[in-house]
Enzyme design. Structure first.
Site, mmCIF file in Angstrom:
data_model
loop_
_atom_site.group_PDB
_atom_site.id
_atom_site.type_symbol
_atom_site.label_atom_id
_atom_site.label_comp_id
_atom_site.label_asym_id
_atom_site.label_seq_id
_atom_site.Cartn_x
_atom_site.Cartn_y
_atom_site.Cartn_z
ATOM 1 N N VAL A 47 -4.120 -12.557 -10.049
ATOM 2 C CA VAL A 47 -4.106 -12.752 -11.467
ATOM 3 C C VAL A 47 -5.368 -13.155 -11.979
ATOM 4 O O VAL A 47 -6.396 -13.650 -11.251
ATOM 5 C CB VAL A 47 -2.989 -13.846 -11.810
ATOM 6 C CG1 VAL A 47 -1.655 -13.310 -11.370
ATOM 7 C CG2 VAL A 47 -3.053 -15.125 -11.081
ATOM 8 N N GLU A 48 -5.669 -12.883 -13.254
ATOM 9 C CA GLU A 48 -6.552 -13.399 -14.064
ATOM 10 C C GLU A 48 -8.068 -12.774 -13.459
ATOM 11 O O GLU A 48 -9.015 -13.389 -13.385
ATOM 12 C CB GLU A 48 -6.878 -14.823 -14.072
ATOM 13 C CG GLU A 48 -5.656 -15.605 -14.714
ATOM 14 C CD GLU A 48 -5.877 -17.112 -15.514
ATOM 15 O OE1 GLU A 48 -7.107 -17.533 -14.943
ATOM 16 O OE2 GLU A 48 -5.158 -17.571 -16.124
#
Ligand SMILES: Cc1cc2nc3c(=O)[nH]c(=O)nc-3n(C[C@H](O)[C@H](O)[C@H](O)COP(=O)(O)OP(=O)(O)OC[C@H]3O[C@@H](n4cnc5c(N)ncnc54)[C@H](O)[C@@H]3O)c2cc1C
Length: 821
Positions: free
Chosen positions: A500-501
């Site tokens: 993620v991110e």
């Protein structure tokens, strides 16, 4: 006579390059050299006149701006236009988002150490500390991670209520809107502590405080939007999520196919101007329970209701979950870490303009808004989670290695286990230092986008290494899931943090150096902005300034790199004395070497570097390791340069310098233009390759810090959930660990006695009884051994489940029919 003169001229030139001296100093050197050659060497006129003419031409060309601009800069600008491709809007916005900070110093080739050491020490306010000691501690005691992950697959209602009631969702929301308005340090400390107890709870708390409606409204919302939504978000009356990713737009999120068409529609019984949306998103954290969706989509105005432009660009909106046309899908299962996560989609959903974040002013600016908020959020959430996992590994796997015995010895005493333990501790030290330094930057108002990518990648990768080592050490007890297992879920959650991110491969290969070169290099961004200038006269003037500044920078780094390479940084400035001094000097060297390597790579590859991701990744690794080492040096200073922490400092520095060296070596080896590679290798490491990974002596000392109670261990693991209450697994391990320290010398006596044949019994308790009878140990020591035996038994016991898998047991008939089929 000639030779010494030339050496002196060369030495002065080297010095001027080293100091990045201005044009006047170079002109003076040329004039002085000419005078010395003409008069000192009594040159005949037919040689001296052409030499003087050549020198005068050079001085005019380089020293008179107007001539230089027309004859050189203009041509170079034309070449630059040809060589460098145009940038897309999303690329440019991503590059320009956020700020630069210590990363730019490291890119300068001459880091200003005062800037680093004058950064305020990380600290929490009284109110923040009280929140950690109060509601966060209470929340930690309420969390039963096994029940959450295995039985309920959700947080229990009382935990959801407690989180709302104590304003955990409003950590970043200002007090005037009912939030807690915490510093980045406090925000990180809260997430880290919760994550050491339950990753599901930590993710639930961290997402609304990271990239999402709250942050976006704070920075870009209208006053009316802030007044309405922020208090509701702070009180947890609205549960937000942020929906960017979809089936066709993952890493390349800017290519999102979701659309919003400007049109008129019905909203609360009235016909108003707004946007009709169609989208399909997936993997959205808190999506399944969200009441308000922050949505990214591409906005179009085909009927020109807003103006001339049709394609308005990426825009962000807030969509109430109950708006007609919105569907919240079923839940995804992210590797059995059951925080709320799932898809959602919308079919012809109409919202008024007032639901666009920032309303009309921010139409089309969504990508920039996201990139800026990402720079901040990415520096806090995942780093906190990663450091939490590393600290848990340090504290409890270290303790386990001191408690668990095989071959009649604590397993932590075996060299192989020691090596893995040292890695866990050394990496945790680096990770925590990096986390804190980055938070200091945020708390002084920076939004360092390159640093945020560095910490996201390197802290989650170090989490990967630390949790793998913890698993190897704990072996069966790490693998068997259940309430007794403190590391299994952190192991399972690792790929989520990596993905993620900004997924890690992308972040390392494309973002860190790609963005770093553009943002942190002192001249490149100026060259780009000069080249973009529509006013051609001004463009040439600006480009002239940038390109000649760049040449001075390049020569400076070449001169410094060679000199510092020969001396291995020894004569360069260090802001401190003592054991850390040499590390500052080595970083001076690496900073110049890196800046030179970056320039040579960019010069020889040009636009092709974008495709040469491996080379970009290696340069990014050097920048990152320098950043991590700076953080370690700062932490060592902030902690008062404690002798006890020296093994950690030495381990962390040796680890990083070796990685810098290897990345630079492999970069030079793989540069496609081989002569540049050879020259780079010579300029970077003229005196050989000096760095080696942490040696066995340091590794041993670092491992010892986790195997015995000491201040370094406490500092290293500060900020996670700690207790000696035996109702918690952590408490049992803690008690056993301290008891192991008490019984270690007694067990040694027993081992020696057994070796010497003074006692013959086999079991530990039996040996202790025999030793007591023979007067080798006291009554209390026998009690200590008995107590340790019970505690050890508790610690090494793993869970087993009567009912596990029962639902999958097939009836005999079914088995047969399946078999036949
Ligand atoms: C548990 C979970 C929670 C999430 N929460 C949210 C959320 O709340 N909101 C939201 O909008 N999104 C969320 N996401 C989405 C997340 O941001 C994406 O999964 C991520 O961006 C990667 O996209 P992808 O999974 O489609 O992988 P892909 O984009 O298909 O990438 C696959 C691999 O290719 C690599 N790759 C791709 N391009 C390049 C390149 N140019 N160079 C090198 N490597 C490259 C990637 O690094 C990755 O390793 C979540 C995802 C998960 C799994």
């Amino acid at each position: 006579m000639w030779f010494p003169g030339l050496i002196i001229i060369f030495a002065i030139a080297w010095y001027l390059a080293y100091r990045e001296a201005g044009a006047n100093a170079w002109i003076a050197l040329v004039a002085g050299s000419m005078a010395a050659i003409t008069f000192g060497a009594s040159l005949p006129w037919h040689l001296s006149i052409p030499l003087w003419l050549a020198a005068a031409a050079l001085v005019l060309l380089l020293g008179v701006p107007k001539i230089r601009q027309q004859l050189l800069a203009k041509k170079l600008l034309a070449l630059f236009h040809k060589a460098v491709p145009a940038m897309s809007d999303t690329e440019r916005e991503a590059l320009e988002a956020g700020s630069i900070w210590w990363d730019a110093e490291l890119f300068s080739g001459r880091p200003n150490w005062d800037k680093l050491l004058n950064t305020p020490r990380p600290q929490l306010s009284e109110q923040e500390q009280a929140f950690l000691d109060g509601p966060v501690e209470t929340l930690c005691t309420m969390l039963d991670d096994w029940k959450i992950t295995h039985e309920d697959q959700d947080l229990p209602p009382e935990v959801w209520n407690f989180i709302r009631e104590k304003r955990f969702f409003g950590l970043v929301i200002p007090e005037e809107y009912g939030g807690l308005e915490f510093s980045a340090q406090a925000h990180s400390a809260v997430v880290m502590k919760i994550s050491s107890r339950s990753i599901v709870a930590a993710v639930t708390v961290m997402v609304p405080n990271s990239l999402g409606p709250g942050k976006l409204l704070l920075h870009y919302g209208t006053q009316a939007q802030r007044d309405y939504y922020l208090p509701r978000l702070a009180r947890g009356e609205e549960i937000p999520c942020f929906a960017l990713t979809g089936p066709d737009a993952g890493s390349d999120a800017g290519a999102l196919p979701d659309t919003g068409i400007v049109t008129h529609g019905e909203w609360e019984g009235k016909t108003v101007l707004g946007v009709r949306l169609n989208w399909e998103k997936r993997y959205i954290t808190l999506g399944p329970v969200a009441t308000i969706i922050g949505l990214a989509f591409h906005m179009y105005d085909p009927e020109h209701l807003l103006g001339d432009k049709e394609n308005l660009g990426i825009t962000l909106a807030l969509i109430p979950g109950d708006t007609p046309g919105v569907t919240i899908g079923a839940r995804h299962i992210p590797l059995d870490i059951p925080f709320q996560n799932g898809p959602n989609w919308g079919k012809d959903v109409f919202i008024p303009m007032s639901q666009l974040i920032g309303e009309q002013e921010f139409i089309g600016k969504g990508w920039r808004m996201l990139m800026e908020s990402l720079a901040e959020g990415r520096s806090i959430s995942l780093p906190a989670l990663a450091v939490g996992a590393a600290k848990v590994s340090s504290r409890y796997t270290g303790a386990y290695a001191a408690i668990r015995q095989q071959f009649n010895m604590p397993i932590g005493r075996f060299e192989g286990v020691e090596e893995a333990l040292a890695r866990i501790a050394g990496l945790t030290y680096q990770m925590d230092a990096t986390r804190k330094l980055t938070l200091c930057a945020l708390d002084t108002g920076e939004m360092p986008s390159v640093v945020s990518a560095i910490v996201k990648y390197h802290l989650t990768e170090r989490y990967r290494q630390a949790i793998n080592d913890a698993m190897d050490i704990q072996a069966g007890s790490g693998i068997s899931l259940g309430p007794a297992n403190l590391i299994g879920r952190a192991y399972q959650a690792l790929p989520i943090a990596v993905t993620v991110e900004g997924a890690n491969i992308l972040t390392r290969n494309m973002i860190i150096f790609g963005q770093g070169a553009m943002r942190c290099h002192p001249w490149i961004i100026r060259e780009f902005s000069a080249a973009r200038n529509q006013d051609s006269t001004q463009a040439v003037i600006d480009f002239d300034h940038a390109i000649f500044g760049h040449i001075g920078f390049f020569l400076g780094n070449a001169a410094r790199s060679l000199f510092l390479g020969i001396t291995r940084g020894r004569l360069s400035r260090s802001p401190v004395t003592g054991p850390a001094r040499r590390y500052y000097q080595r970083l001076n060297w690496m900073s110049s070497a890196f800046a030179l390597a970056a320039d040579i790579t960019m010069m020889t590859l040009g636009a092709a570097l974008k495709r040469k991701e491996r080379l970009s990744a290696r340069l990014g690794d050097v920048l990152s390791e320098m950043y991590l080492t700076s953080a370690v040096l700062k932490q060592f200073e902030d902690d008062g340069c404690r002798e006890e922490d020296l093994p950690l400092l030495h381990w962390a520095c040796a680890h990083s310098f070796h990685r810098m060296q290897e990345s630079l070596r492999l970069l030079a080896r793989n540069l496609p233009f081989r002569p540049a590679g050879w020259a780079l290798r010579l300029l970077l490491f003229p005196s050989g390759l000096p760095y080696a990974p942490p040696d066995d002596r340091i590794s041993h000392k670092v491992a010892q810090l986790l195997l015995h109670p000491c201040g370094s261990r406490d500092r290293l693991t500060q900020g996670i959930f700690l207790t000696d209450d035996e109702r918690f697994r952590q408490g049992v391990i803690e008690q056993a660990f301290f008891q192991a320290a008490v019984t270690a010398p007694i067990e040694k006596t027993l081992r020696n006695a057994h070796h010497a044949g003074l006692i013959t019994a086999e079991g530990r308790i039996e040996q202790a009884r025999e030793a007591l009878e023979k007067g080798l140990i006291s009554e209390e020591e026998l009690d200590d051994i008995k107590k340790m035996h019970l505690l050890r038994r508790q610690v090494i016991t793993v869970d087993s489940f009567e009912d596990y898998g029962k639902q999958y047991l097939l009836q005999p008939e079914t088995k047969i029919s399946n078999h036949v089929a």
